[in-house]
Design a protein around this motif. Structure first.
Motif, PDB file in Angstrom:
ATOM      1  N   ALA A 110      15.449  47.124  27.550  1.00 46.87           N
ATOM      2  CA  ALA A 110      16.263  48.289  27.183  1.00 46.87           C
ATOM      3  C   ALA A 110      16.965  48.813  28.423  1.00 46.87           C
ATOM      4  O   ALA A 110      16.444  48.747  29.526  1.00 46.87           O
ATOM      5  CB  ALA A 110      15.377  49.382  26.591  1.00 46.87           C
ATOM      6  N   ASN A 135      18.308  56.571  23.265  1.00 47.91           N
ATOM      7  CA  ASN A 135      18.782  56.418  21.888  1.00 47.91           C
ATOM      8  C   ASN A 135      20.226  55.930  21.816  1.00 47.91           C
ATOM      9  O   ASN A 135      20.724  55.661  20.748  1.00 47.91           O
ATOM     10  CB  ASN A 135      18.652  57.745  21.138  1.00 47.91           C
ATOM     11  CG  ASN A 135      17.194  58.100  20.927  1.00 47.91           C
ATOM     12  OD1 ASN A 135      16.357  57.229  20.753  1.00 47.91           O
ATOM     13  ND2 ASN A 135      16.893  59.387  20.977  1.00 47.91           N
ATOM     14  N   ARG A 136      20.890  55.835  22.939  1.00 47.53           N
ATOM     15  CA  ARG A 136      22.283  55.392  22.992  1.00 47.53           C
ATOM     16  C   ARG A 136      22.312  53.875  23.151  1.00 47.53           C
ATOM     17  O   ARG A 136      21.651  53.316  24.013  1.00 47.53           O
ATOM     18  CB  ARG A 136      22.986  56.063  24.166  1.00 47.53           C
ATOM     19  CG  ARG A 136      24.426  55.675  24.311  1.00 47.53           C
ATOM     20  CD  ARG A 136      25.049  56.454  25.459  1.00 47.53           C
ATOM     21  NE  ARG A 136      26.242  55.816  25.939  1.00 47.53           N
ATOM     22  CZ  ARG A 136      27.427  55.952  25.390  1.00 47.53           C
ATOM     23  NH1 ARG A 136      27.568  56.723  24.326  1.00 47.53           N
ATOM     24  NH2 ARG A 136      28.472  55.349  25.891  1.00 47.53           N
ATOM     25  N   SER A 137      23.100  53.212  22.335  1.00 49.89           N
ATOM     26  CA  SER A 137      23.200  51.762  22.417  1.00 49.89           C
ATOM     27  C   SER A 137      23.868  51.342  23.724  1.00 49.89           C
ATOM     28  O   SER A 137      24.852  51.959  24.151  1.00 49.89           O
ATOM     29  CB  SER A 137      24.019  51.223  21.251  1.00 49.89           C
ATOM     30  OG  SER A 137      24.265  49.842  21.448  1.00 49.89           O
ATOM     31  N   ARG A 177      25.909  47.809  10.976  1.00 52.60           N
ATOM     32  CA  ARG A 177      25.317  46.661  11.670  1.00 52.60           C
ATOM     33  C   ARG A 177      24.208  46.039  10.829  1.00 52.60           C
ATOM     34  O   ARG A 177      23.112  45.781  11.304  1.00 52.60           O
ATOM     35  CB  ARG A 177      24.797  47.098  13.047  1.00 52.60           C
ATOM     36  CG  ARG A 177      25.942  47.436  13.999  1.00 52.60           C
ATOM     37  CD  ARG A 177      25.482  48.233  15.177  1.00 52.60           C
ATOM     38  NE  ARG A 177      25.152  49.582  14.683  1.00 52.60           N
ATOM     39  CZ  ARG A 177      24.227  50.364  15.208  1.00 52.60           C
ATOM     40  NH1 ARG A 177      23.530  49.982  16.236  1.00 52.60           N
ATOM     41  NH2 ARG A 177      24.000  51.554  14.704  1.00 52.60           N
ATOM     42  N   GLN A 223      22.688  43.476  14.215  1.00 52.96           N
ATOM     43  CA  GLN A 223      22.124  43.787  15.526  1.00 52.96           C
ATOM     44  C   GLN A 223      20.628  43.487  15.508  1.00 52.96           C
ATOM     45  O   GLN A 223      19.815  44.344  15.206  1.00 52.96           O
ATOM     46  CB  GLN A 223      22.391  45.242  15.904  1.00 52.96           C
ATOM     47  CG  GLN A 223      21.993  45.538  17.332  1.00 52.96           C
ATOM     48  CD  GLN A 223      22.480  46.883  17.805  1.00 52.96           C
ATOM     49  OE1 GLN A 223      22.826  47.769  17.021  1.00 52.96           O
ATOM     50  NE2 GLN A 223      22.499  47.047  19.110  1.00 52.96           N
ATOM     51  N   ALA A 242      18.609  42.977  18.011  1.00 52.33           N
ATOM     52  CA  ALA A 242      17.910  43.638  19.117  1.00 52.33           C
ATOM     53  C   ALA A 242      18.864  44.673  19.703  1.00 52.33           C
ATOM     54  O   ALA A 242      20.080  44.598  19.495  1.00 52.33           O
ATOM     55  CB  ALA A 242      17.497  42.627  20.178  1.00 52.33           C
ATOM     56  N   SER A 243      18.344  45.635  20.433  1.00 48.70           N
ATOM     57  CA  SER A 243      19.186  46.728  20.939  1.00 48.70           C
ATOM     58  C   SER A 243      20.311  46.246  21.831  1.00 48.70           C
ATOM     59  O   SER A 243      21.363  46.877  21.893  1.00 48.70           O
ATOM     60  CB  SER A 243      18.330  47.751  21.678  1.00 48.70           C
ATOM     61  OG  SER A 243      17.760  47.157  22.838  1.00 48.70           O
ATOM     62  N   ASN A 244      20.149  45.114  22.512  1.00 45.74           N
ATOM     63  CA  ASN A 244      21.182  44.625  23.417  1.00 45.74           C
ATOM     64  C   ASN A 244      21.876  43.362  22.907  1.00 45.74           C
ATOM     65  O   ASN A 244      22.538  42.669  23.671  1.00 45.74           O
ATOM     66  CB  ASN A 244      20.579  44.355  24.800  1.00 45.74           C
ATOM     67  CG  ASN A 244      19.650  43.164  24.783  1.00 45.74           C
ATOM     68  OD1 ASN A 244      18.891  42.961  23.833  1.00 45.74           O
ATOM     69  ND2 ASN A 244      19.690  42.371  25.827  1.00 45.74           N
TER      70      ASN A 244
END
Length: 172
Positions: free
Chosen positions: A25, A36-38, A96, A117, A119-121
């Motif tokens: 993350a 919490n921000r992508s 997403r 999406q 995963a977060s990244n």
């Protein structure tokens, strides 16, 4: 599947499918708002110095902007400036969740997209034109949040598959 279905028509933003390692993350626990921000949100510029050697003449500039559009949706805008200074502008608003969304603006490569999406990244994008698969792309943001890699898989005019990586740096 016909060879034409696999061909990519937008050389500037390329097309790719490549499984990328999932990074950590971007935000640490010390900053709950940032956590919490992508890591995708913001504007990214293609690093022209790192273009694949087999790509051909590069564009003058490529910008991707990922924005939170509210109500669980994002908006992605792509602006490609050609060597002659002309600009191709494309936008898609989507959830997403892998469902299809119509694109707006230039539709020389695609008229709709489905984005997921896992995963977060990581974002996985499938583009279609006239209800036929055009390309699949995987985007991954580095653990420090400063680089985004677009991996694009497509087939050349003869039907041979290829994979290219494009590197973007964060502008904001």
């Amino acid at each position: 599947m016909p060879t034409a279905v696999l061909r990519s028509t937008l050389r500037c933003s390329a097309t790719v499918l490549l499984l990328l390692p999932l990074g950590a993350a971007v935000a640490g626990p010390e900053d709950p708002a940032a956590a919490n921000r992508s890591p995708f949100l913001g504007t990214w510029q293609l690093d022209l110095a790192r273009m694949p050697a087999n790509y051909g003449p590069p564009p003058r500039r490529v910008l991707y902007t990922f924005e939170d559009a509210g109500k669980g949706q994002w908006r992605t805008t792509v602006d490609i400036t050609a060597p002659d200074g002309s600009v191709r502008h494309m936008t898609v608003r989507y959830a997403r969740d892998g469902s299809a969304s119509a694109g707006e603006g230039d539709q020389s490569e695609a008229d709709s997209a489905a984005i997921n999406q896992p995963a977060s990244n990581v974002l996985v994008m499938s583009l279609t034109k006239n209800k036929m698969l055009g390309s699949v792309r995987v985007y991954a943001v580095s653990p420090d949040g400063e680089e985004m890699t677009e991996s694009a898989a497509a087939a050349d005019a003869g039907g041979a598959p290829f994979v290219r990586n494009f590197h973007f740096r964060r502008l904001r």
